[in-house]
Enzyme design. Structure first.
Site, mmCIF file in Angstrom:
data_model
loop_
_atom_site.group_PDB
_atom_site.id
_atom_site.type_symbol
_atom_site.label_atom_id
_atom_site.label_comp_id
_atom_site.label_asym_id
_atom_site.label_seq_id
_atom_site.Cartn_x
_atom_site.Cartn_y
_atom_site.Cartn_z
ATOM 1 N N TYR A 156 7.984 -4.658 -8.676
ATOM 2 C CA TYR A 156 7.276 -5.809 -9.127
ATOM 3 C C TYR A 156 6.955 -6.253 -10.564
ATOM 4 C CZ TYR A 156 3.335 -2.295 -8.564
ATOM 5 O OH TYR A 156 2.870 -1.296 -8.702
ATOM 6 N N CYS A 195 -3.020 6.872 40.586
ATOM 7 C CA CYS A 195 -3.929 6.430 41.859
ATOM 8 C C CYS A 195 -2.743 6.446 42.712
ATOM 9 C CB CYS A 195 -4.719 5.358 41.732
ATOM 10 S SG CYS A 195 -5.450 4.912 43.477
ATOM 11 N N ASP A 211 0.609 -1.146 -0.082
ATOM 12 C CA ASP A 211 0.039 0.047 0.070
ATOM 13 C C ASP A 211 0.999 1.168 0.080
ATOM 14 O OD1 ASP A 211 -2.227 1.483 -0.269
ATOM 15 O OD2 ASP A 211 -2.875 1.144 2.037
HETATM 16 P P1 AMP Z 1 -5.438 -0.037 -6.936
HETATM 17 O O1 AMP Z 1 -4.754 1.113 -6.365
HETATM 18 O O2 AMP Z 1 -6.606 -0.808 -6.048
HETATM 19 O O3 AMP Z 1 -5.996 0.618 -8.188
HETATM 20 O O4 AMP Z 1 -4.479 -1.378 -7.358
HETATM 21 C C1 AMP Z 1 -3.766 -1.183 -8.299
HETATM 22 C C2 AMP Z 1 -2.127 -0.691 -7.564
HETATM 23 O O5 AMP Z 1 -1.873 -1.589 -6.625
HETATM 24 C C3 AMP Z 1 -1.266 -0.771 -8.524
HETATM 25 O O6 AMP Z 1 -1.284 0.615 -9.333
HETATM 26 C C4 AMP Z 1 -0.051 -0.700 -7.623
HETATM 27 O O7 AMP Z 1 0.183 0.726 -7.186
HETATM 28 C C5 AMP Z 1 -0.495 -1.544 -6.533
HETATM 29 N N1 AMP Z 1 0.366 -2.568 -6.181
HETATM 30 C C6 AMP Z 1 0.795 -2.857 -4.997
HETATM 31 N N2 AMP Z 1 1.453 -4.138 -4.954
HETATM 32 C C7 AMP Z 1 1.418 -4.578 -6.293
HETATM 33 C C8 AMP Z 1 1.940 -5.653 -6.720
HETATM 34 N N3 AMP Z 1 2.656 -6.545 -6.076
HETATM 35 N N4 AMP Z 1 1.727 -5.704 -8.021
HETATM 36 C C9 AMP Z 1 1.100 -5.103 -8.691
HETATM 37 N N5 AMP Z 1 0.626 -3.826 -8.410
HETATM 38 C C10 AMP Z 1 0.683 -3.645 -7.106
HETATM 39 ZN ZN ZN Z 2 -7.250 3.721 43.285
#
Ligand code: AMP
Ligand code: ZN
Length: 662
Positions: A224, A421, A119
């Protein structure tokens, strides 16, 4: 829902989602939780599926969320960046797999790579002949922001690769949870607004017009996706990951190559609980088809690849109502507030209570009974309150002035935020707290003696301090409700079996203010007998590395206190006598040997110290002729040279480990 209602709801949802997209991607300050966002997004998807004629190209379901913020140069991506479709239940995940599998009827199971969904924020890096030439944010997937300068400030992103190849790399920039918390603490101190979560902190730190600010923030990168110019050098995603590692990138170590959907689900279940032990935030798992040829055949929707999907974990943060504030009185008298909440589901469990730390925290959050609060699951078992709804003013919960257990007037020490206390002798909560703590895992570890047994024994007047535990008979336990002979026997033996603890356990169990397990161990090392501690002065104690004035004073006060003397005498009378050492000895191999440790080892020094001491050895801070061995890790200091000069035996970590081989 009829056509008109659908139309109205779609337009409403679009507005909310677009507004949250802006808050999230452009301002790095989300206005709703990720979970709420996903719910709205799924609702929009559902209605659009029911009324396809209402689906327009400008719908958030048809595009990627971000947009360039002002001040950054826009850059058009060489390869598009996509979002990921996601589900939050295993049925939908299976359906995705079935859809993909239909394209490959001949294969029993497909090979997939399962990885953590980090995240943070995704970034696209471009290398030409091994040199980093461009770094960009995802933006709307077609064009993003040029952040090359800032990217160069991230240490885990190589500026030169180990091979001179041209390649595009995708990955996630993130901030470790510990660094995020530190940054927020600093921000609070400086009166700056906190970041809502590690993702926003990472995004806010990376998307700085002044790269000097980025440089000060602890940002990391997990690669990744590998998109080498020479497409033939990798055939699978898994090979791509190995290539990235070879080139000098960090990849998240928790990716796995599997076959079939059952293994995928097993991993999702595993990480759903284990993720809280990681020092970075993950909001789900990403599942990718491994073969690149198949990825190309499966292709993309306007927003996401069809060959990959995300499984989102249950929310780590939810809103609920603060119904009440419960005051808990600890074993040393510290009164701490606990939030009592309208029960809600959070990260898979129902939560009714959350931590509020102390009364300063309540002030800072500006909350009162009745406020809607955002709670968050942390690594600890009990979640914490993060903030209240903006503009929801219900006043601030006022600090209590009397102890909820004994009614004594509470006191606040100047240098601590806690309320106390002062009635430590007669306050039932403190008395019970100390007895419970004595028996707890951290201290004497007495099986079966927990909160409810202590409560019952205390209510019956059978115990008034922890020493009393040792005079209890089997019959005493039998007088308690619901206790049968067998468990009475067990409780009795469990207590009697702890009469000869190590000095560390004994000292810990006494509930001396400011002395926890770690400090108790430091003291027990120097003063392994009860007599020696009783006679130690403040000066003696502060000589110990890691013991400050306050802790030293607290120890001396404890042993001079008349009431504590009575309890200690009782313990002696009942035959409770600590062993004359800080550790449970497990062998004699280092009896009479003195070690000095230098350099960086594979684990913290304390781990090695403990192993040495448990084997009968001593650890000293400086090398002399009396030193038996020097344990040297990487980059050893001057101690290494001195040891060589004196002819002291120097052991590497591997050599040291040989002593412990069977
Ligand atoms: P979302 O933010 O829900 O649109 O999910 C897509 C995003 O997940 C991508 O744009 C990446 O930034 C993120 N992401 C995080 N970890 C990974 C991973 N291991 N492989 C691909 N995307 C990832
Ligand atoms: Zn007490």
């Amino acid at each position: 829902m009829d056509y008109q209602e659908a139309k109205a709801r779609i337009s409403e949802l679009k507005k909310i989602i677009e507004e949250s997209n802006r808050a999230y991607y452009v301002e790095d300050a989300p206005n709703i939780t990720d979970f709420e966002y996903d719910e709205l997004f799924r609702e929009l998807n559902r209605i659009e599926a029911e009324y396809p004629e209402l689906k327009t190209a400008d719908s958030p379901t048809q595009k990627v969320g971000g947009k360039a913020a002002e001040g950054f140069k826009e850059v058009v991506h060489k390869y598009r960046l996509y979002s990921l479709d996601n589900s939050n239940n295993y049925d939908d995940l299976r359906k995705w797999y079935e859809r993909v599998k239909k394209e490959y009827p001949k294969e029993d199971e497909l090979s997939l790579v399962v990885e953590l969904k980090i995240d943070g924020l995704s970034c696209a890096l471009t290398y030409k002949n091994g040199e980093l030439i461009l770094g960009a944010t995802r933006g709307n997937g077609i064009a993003g922001e040029n952040i090359t300068q800032n990217i160069k400030e991230i240490k885990s992103i190589p500026q030169k690769l180990s091979k001179q190849i041209s390649i595009d790399v995708r990955g996630e920039v993130y901030m470790p949870v510990s660094s995020f918390e530190r940054l927020n603490e600093e921000n609070i101190e400086r009166g700056i607004k906190e970041f809502a979560n590690p993702r926003n902190a990472a995004a806010g730190s990376l998307r700085q017009l002044d790269s000097k600010i980025t440089a000060q923030r602890d940002l990391h990168f997990f690669a990744y996706t590998a998109l080498p110019e020479d497409k033939n050098i990798i055939k699978t995603h898994y090979e791509g990951m190995k290539l990235l590692e070879e080139l000098g990138f960090e990849t998240n170590p928790n990716y796995k190559l599997v076959k079939g959907i059952d293994e995928v689900i097993e991993l999702c279940k595993y990480w759903e609980t284990q993720r809280f032990n990681l020092n970075y935030a993950t909001d789900g798992m990403v599942i990718k088809i491994n073969e690149i040829s198949k990825q190309n055949e499966l292709g993309y929707t306007s927003r996401a690849p069809k060959w990959a999907t995300a499984f989102k974990f249950p929310p780590e943060e939810v809103w609920t109502k603060l119904e009440d504030v419960e005051l808990s009185v600890g074993k040393t008298g510290a009164v701490t507030p606990i939030a009592i909440l309208t029960p809600v589901k959070l990260a898979g469990t129902v939560v009714k209570r959350a931590s509020l730390h102390n009364f300063d925290e309540i002030q800072r959050l500006g909350i009162n009974k009745g406020n809607e609060v955002l709670i968050k699951k942390a690594a600890e078992i009990i979640p914490k309150v993060i903030r209240k709804r903006e503009n929801e003013d219900m006043g601030v919960y006022s600090m209590p002035d009397k102890c909820p257990s004994c009614g004594a007037e509470l006191v606040k020490t100047d240098d601590e935020v806690a309320l106390y206390c002062p009635n430590s002798l007669d306050c039932p909560a403190q008395i019970k707290g100390r007895i419970e703590y004595w028996a707890s895992k951290e201290a004497m570890d007495i099986d079966g003696v927990g909160e409810s047994i202590v409560e019952k024994l205390y209510e019956k007047g059978l115990i008034n301090d922890f020493a009393d535990l040792y005079k209890l008979t089997v019959d005493d336990f039998m007088t308690l409700d619901l206790i049968k002979e067998k468990s009475a026997d067990n409780l009795y033996s469990a207590i009697q079996g702890t009469k000869n603890p190590t000095m560390t356990k004994f000292l810990t169990a006494l509930s001396i203010k400011l002395i926890g397990k770690e400090t108790a161990e430091l003291i027990a090392n120097e003063f392994p007998t009860l007599e020696s501690i009783k006679n130690a002065s403040i000066e003696d104690l502060i000589k110990i590395d890691g013991i400050g004035d306050k802790a030293a004073k607290s120890v001396v006060e404890f042993f001079n206190d008349e009431n504590n003397k009575i309890i200690l005498n009782k313990l002696e009378e009942y035959g409770v006598k600590p062993q004359g050492s800080a550790y449970e000895k497990t062998s004699n191999i280092f009896d009479g040997k003195t070690f000095v440790i230098t350099g960086t080892l594979s684990q913290p020094r304390s781990v090695f110290e403990e192993r040495i001491k448990k084997a009968g050895g001593k650890v000293s801070g400086s090398v002399s002729k009396k030193t038996s061995y020097v344990l040297a890790g990487e980059n050893p200091g001057s101690k290494f040279d001195k040891a060589s000069d004196l002819g002291v035996i120097i052991l590497s970590e591997n050599e040291f480990n040989l002593f412990f081989k069977e």
